[in-house]
Design an enzyme around this catalytic site. Structure first.
Site, PDB file in Angstrom:
ATOM      1  CG  ASP A  26      -1.814   1.197   1.315  1.00  0.00           C
ATOM      2  OD1 ASP A  26      -2.376   1.596   0.275  1.00  0.00           O
ATOM      3  OD2 ASP A  26      -1.934   1.755   2.413  1.00  0.00           O
ATOM      4  CG  ASP A  28      -1.658   7.597   0.564  1.00  0.00           C
ATOM      5  OD1 ASP A  28      -0.652   8.225   0.199  1.00  0.00           O
ATOM      6  OD2 ASP A  28      -2.710   7.541  -0.099  1.00  0.00           O
TER       7      ASP A  28
END
Length: 267
Positions: A26, A28
């Protein structure tokens, strides 16, 4: 809700990492601290909006419960529903001033872009060390993010050339993939790497992202606790939770050293 399985021991985590062939990151909150920028932008959107509606005020807890990790417009719908509110969906081209789901989402994105342009962003040092280590160990890597700003954030952080495969909100929309917590974007990322889900590690900081990795039956679902709480990530289905990725460096036998302050994960 309880975890469908028991958390892995450090030795079991080591075995899963070493037997994997790919890492799906991922963005953020995992590679970059842009989750903090997102939190600020969502607060700037919903604090005055909810106040004007006369409903329960917006808090950071709302971000983790209803927004974190989800595609932007899904986050708007989820937060509104938590207050018994609804708006017309509108169109992705809606102006930020319009009170539609897309308008509010675009208003939030405007605030995010302004903050990113003003302050910039740097990758987490521990995440960079872990990225260096897994690439040196021969693992394939990709980024899988719900963000429509994924390319911009990766470029701003100096990471874009580190990833041949990026599945962001723009790519997901073009491919008509369901967003997190559905597993579709992670499964697509694994496919682009030429790997199966069982051969890949999913690394997430959001509850919805952990659920995505778990429902996709990935070989290892690794949580990074940046504030949501380790217990929340475990309950969502994480196999292991760390506070920083460089805690995992001893597990992969890397010559890339973690920082002196890192607690490390015992083998």
């Amino acid at each position: 809700m309880t975890s469908p399985h028991s958390p892995l021991s450090p030795a079991e985590t080591r075995d899963r990492v070493l037997s994997s062939r790919g890492i799906l990151f991922d963005l953020d909150g995992v590679l970059t601290p842009t989750a903090e920028v997102h939190m600020s932008a969502w607060s700037r959107l919903f604090t005055p909006f909810l106040d004007a509606q006369g409903v329960k005020p917006y808090t950071d807890a709302d971000y983790f419960a209803y927004i974190d990790g989800k595609p932007r417009y899904d986050g708007v719908r989820s937060l509104l529903a938590s207050r018994g509110l609804s708006l017309p969906d509108g169109e992705p081209t809606d102006a930020p001033e319009l009170e539609t789901v897309c308008g509010l989402g675009n208003r939030k994105n405007k605030a995010f872009n302004e903050t990113l342009a003003e302050d910039g962003v740097s990758a987490y040092p521990g995440s960079l060390r872990f990225l260096d280590a897994v690439v040196a160990a021969g693992l394939k890597v990709a980024v899988v993010t719900s963000s429509l700003n994924g390319e911009m954030v990766l470029t701003a952080a100096g990471l874009r050339d580190r990833f041949e495969i990026v599945v962001d909100g723009v790519r997901a929309r073009a491919e008509k993939l369901a967003g997190k917590p559905a597993p579709d974007t992670y499964l697509f990322g694994a496919e682009l790497l030429g790997l199966t889900a069982a051969q890949c590690v999913v690394i997430e900081d959001a509850e919805s992202g952990i659920q995505s990795g778990r429902s996709g039956d990935f070989g290892l679902v690794l949580g990074v606790d940046r504030g949501v709480g380790a217990h929340v990530l475990f309950e969502a289905g994480a196999d292991t939770v760390v506070t920083d990725l460089d805690e995992l460096l001893p597990l992969i036998g890397s010559t890339v050293l973690s920082s002196p302050s890192s607690s490390g994960v015992p083998a």
